[in-house]
Design an enzyme around this catalytic site. Structure first.
Site, PDB file in Angstrom:
ATOM      1  N   ASP A  13      -3.424   9.511  -6.481  1.00 21.60           N
ATOM      2  CA  ASP A  13      -2.085   9.856  -6.784  1.00 21.60           C
ATOM      3  C   ASP A  13      -0.895  10.233  -5.498  1.00 21.60           C
ATOM      4  O   ASP A  13      -0.574  11.388  -5.856  1.00 21.60           O
ATOM      5  CB  ASP A  13      -2.065  10.096  -8.478  1.00 21.60           C
ATOM      6  CG  ASP A  13      -0.440   9.529  -9.456  1.00 21.60           C
ATOM      7  OD1 ASP A  13       0.836   8.826  -8.073  1.00 21.60           O
ATOM      8  OD2 ASP A  13      -0.659   9.497 -10.488  1.00 21.60           O
ATOM      9  N   GLY A  14       0.367   9.428  -6.062  1.00 27.89           N
ATOM     10  CA  GLY A  14       1.198  10.420  -4.867  1.00 27.89           C
ATOM     11  C   GLY A  14       2.358  10.695  -5.944  1.00 27.89           C
ATOM     12  O   GLY A  14       2.586  11.638  -4.984  1.00 27.89           O
ATOM     13  N   ASP A  57       6.131   2.429  -0.837  1.00 27.89           N
ATOM     14  CA  ASP A  57       5.791   1.180  -0.660  1.00 27.89           C
ATOM     15  C   ASP A  57       4.380   1.038  -1.856  1.00 27.89           C
ATOM     16  O   ASP A  57       3.756   0.779  -1.773  1.00 27.89           O
ATOM     17  CB  ASP A  57       4.747   1.491   0.300  1.00 27.89           C
ATOM     18  CG  ASP A  57       4.649  -0.628   0.476  1.00 27.89           C
ATOM     19  OD1 ASP A  57       4.704  -1.601  -0.123  1.00 27.89           O
ATOM     20  OD2 ASP A  57       3.669  -0.401   1.715  1.00 27.89           O
TER      21      ASP A  57
HETATM   22  N1  SAM Z   1       4.491  -5.352  -0.750  1.00 30.76           N
HETATM   23  C1  SAM Z   1       4.122  -5.003  -2.310  1.00 30.76           C
HETATM   24  C2  SAM Z   1       4.724  -5.550  -3.260  1.00 30.76           C
HETATM   25  O1  SAM Z   1       6.424  -5.087  -3.745  1.00 30.76           O
HETATM   26  O2  SAM Z   1       4.180  -6.540  -4.119  1.00 30.76           O
HETATM   27  C3  SAM Z   1       3.894  -3.525  -2.911  1.00 30.76           C
HETATM   28  C4  SAM Z   1       2.337  -3.056  -1.510  1.00 30.76           C
HETATM   29  S1  SAM Z   1       1.171  -1.959  -2.172  1.00 30.76           S
HETATM   30  C5  SAM Z   1      -0.332  -3.145  -2.159  1.00 30.76           C
HETATM   31  C6  SAM Z   1       1.572  -1.325  -3.682  1.00 30.76           C
HETATM   32  C7  SAM Z   1       0.174  -0.319  -3.745  1.00 30.76           C
HETATM   33  O3  SAM Z   1       0.604   1.007  -4.439  1.00 30.76           O
HETATM   34  C8  SAM Z   1      -0.804  -0.759  -5.338  1.00 30.76           C
HETATM   35  O4  SAM Z   1      -2.139  -0.719  -4.021  1.00 30.76           O
HETATM   36  C9  SAM Z   1      -1.076   0.726  -5.699  1.00 30.76           C
HETATM   37  O5  SAM Z   1      -2.509   0.440  -6.296  1.00 30.76           O
HETATM   38  C10 SAM Z   1      -0.153   0.993  -4.982  1.00 30.76           C
HETATM   39  N2  SAM Z   1      -0.070   2.623  -6.034  1.00 30.76           N
HETATM   40  C11 SAM Z   1       0.896   2.091  -7.517  1.00 30.76           C
HETATM   41  N3  SAM Z   1       0.716   3.370  -7.599  1.00 30.76           N
HETATM   42  C12 SAM Z   1       0.672   4.530  -6.715  1.00 30.76           C
HETATM   43  C13 SAM Z   1       0.366   5.786  -7.263  1.00 30.76           C
HETATM   44  N4  SAM Z   1       1.508   6.550  -8.401  1.00 30.76           N
HETATM   45  N5  SAM Z   1       0.311   6.579  -6.373  1.00 30.76           N
HETATM   46  C14 SAM Z   1      -0.213   6.089  -4.919  1.00 30.76           C
HETATM   47  N6  SAM Z   1       0.087   3.962  -4.834  1.00 30.76           N
HETATM   48  C15 SAM Z   1      -0.241   3.627  -5.857  1.00 30.76           C
END
Ligand code: SAM
Length: 282
Positions: free
Chosen positions: A137-138, A155
């Site tokens: 988790d970020g 992102d």
């Molecule tokens: N370009 C995309 C959009 O705006 O629709 C977003 C790209 S990317 C696929 C988003 C990613 O953020 C997902 O793969 C998701 O698993 C990740 N994500 C969501 N919450 C997160 C968190 N708390 N920590 C790390 N990654 C996370």
């Protein structure tokens, strides 16, 4: 048989893409992932039914999330990407030889592994030796970091599900703490057009403004996201995206880009009146 992917923008408005084949589906502990092959957009994938990345317009999103901050501070060396498991942002970052390290923190390893299988167009540089992947988790990852990154790119998905905490005041405070003196934070800033997205846009800006010395918003045109009119946030401790734009230095790098250029850089920060008014609301 005709197969269509529908995404509801509101109760009464939807966007549809004719699909050739539904390639894959999986429910992970975090979200539902689907991959589709389509006629007009090539391969695309969705999370919980929302379009994430497709082969036709991903260059717009990834150009704008990456080259804008890099043209403001071409000395960026240490980068953190939160989310972005498709690898498109990392791909653009790896084009800068001056970048020394890229930490990619993606909560859902399955997004990365499936994009490596089905979407090489974005995931092709995840194996670059400067890239370190962390599957966590970020929000937690950043909580104990201090003065370690020159650039943080959030992102993320929308503020529902695992992405929710990436739009909170505490998270933005931790980003500020994790950034170096000239640090820049770029974040997925939603859209001004439909009410639900606009509400999140306003909330994010209000919080960022409380924390960052410089807090701007810029726009880009994304055909497959709701309304096509989307925003990124540019927040920084000291650098202004227009006054500190290093146009000549960036152009001297000779990077070939399909959407970003120096005029777009400048123009993207010129926002429509209704957007400025919404962002300025108390
Ligand atoms: N370009 C995309 C959009 O705006 O629709 C977003 C790209 S990317 C696929 C988003 C990613 O953020 C997902 O793969 C998701 O698993 C990740 N994500 C969501 N919450 C997160 C968190 N708390 N920590 C790390 N990654 C996370």
């Amino acid at each position: 048989m005709k197969l269509w992917f529908d995404e509801l923008y509101t109760e009464n408005t939807k966007f549809s893409i004719k699909v050739d084949e539904h390639i894959y589906t999986e429910r992970t502990p975090f979200q539902r992932i689907d991959f589709f092959k389509s006629y007009d957009y090539g391969m695309f994938f969705t999370l919980d039914g929302y379009m994430m990345v497709n082969e036709k317009d991903e260059f717009i999103y990834h150009d704008m999330i990456t080259h804008v901050p890099m043209a403001v501070n071409p000395d960026i060396k240490r980068v953190l990407v939160i989310g972005g498991g498709d690898g498109g942002t990392v791909r653009e970052l790896t084009r800068y030889e001056t970048i020394e390290s890229i930490d990619l923190v993606e909560i859902d390893e399955r997004v990365v592994r499936l994009c490596q299988k089905y979407l090489p167009i974005t995931s092709s540089k995840l194996e670059d030796e400067r890239v370190k992947m962390h599957f966590e988790d970020g929000i937690r990852f950043i909580s104990d970091k201090e003065n370690v990154y020159d650039l943080i790119i959030v992102d993320s998905t929308d503020p529902i599900g695992p992405g929710e905490g990436l739009f909170t005041l505490d998270f933005y405070k931790n980003c500020h703490k994790a950034l170096s003196e000239n640090g820049i934070l770029i974040n997925q800033h939603e859209s001004p057009y439909y009410e639900r997205d606009a509400k999140e846009m306003k909330r994010a800006h209000k919080k960022l403004r409380e924390i960052f010395e410089i807090c701007k918003v810029y726009q880009y045109h994304m055909p497959t996201y709701a309304s096509g009119h989307w925003l990124f946030g540019f927040a920084s401790k000291s650098l202004d995206p227009i006054k500190d734009h290093k146009k000549d230095q960036w152009e001297a790098l000779g990077l070939k880009t399909k959407y970003y250029n120096s005029n777009i850089h400048k123009g993207a920060f010129a926002l429509p009146t209704y957007v400025i008014e919404m962002l300025n609301e108390k």
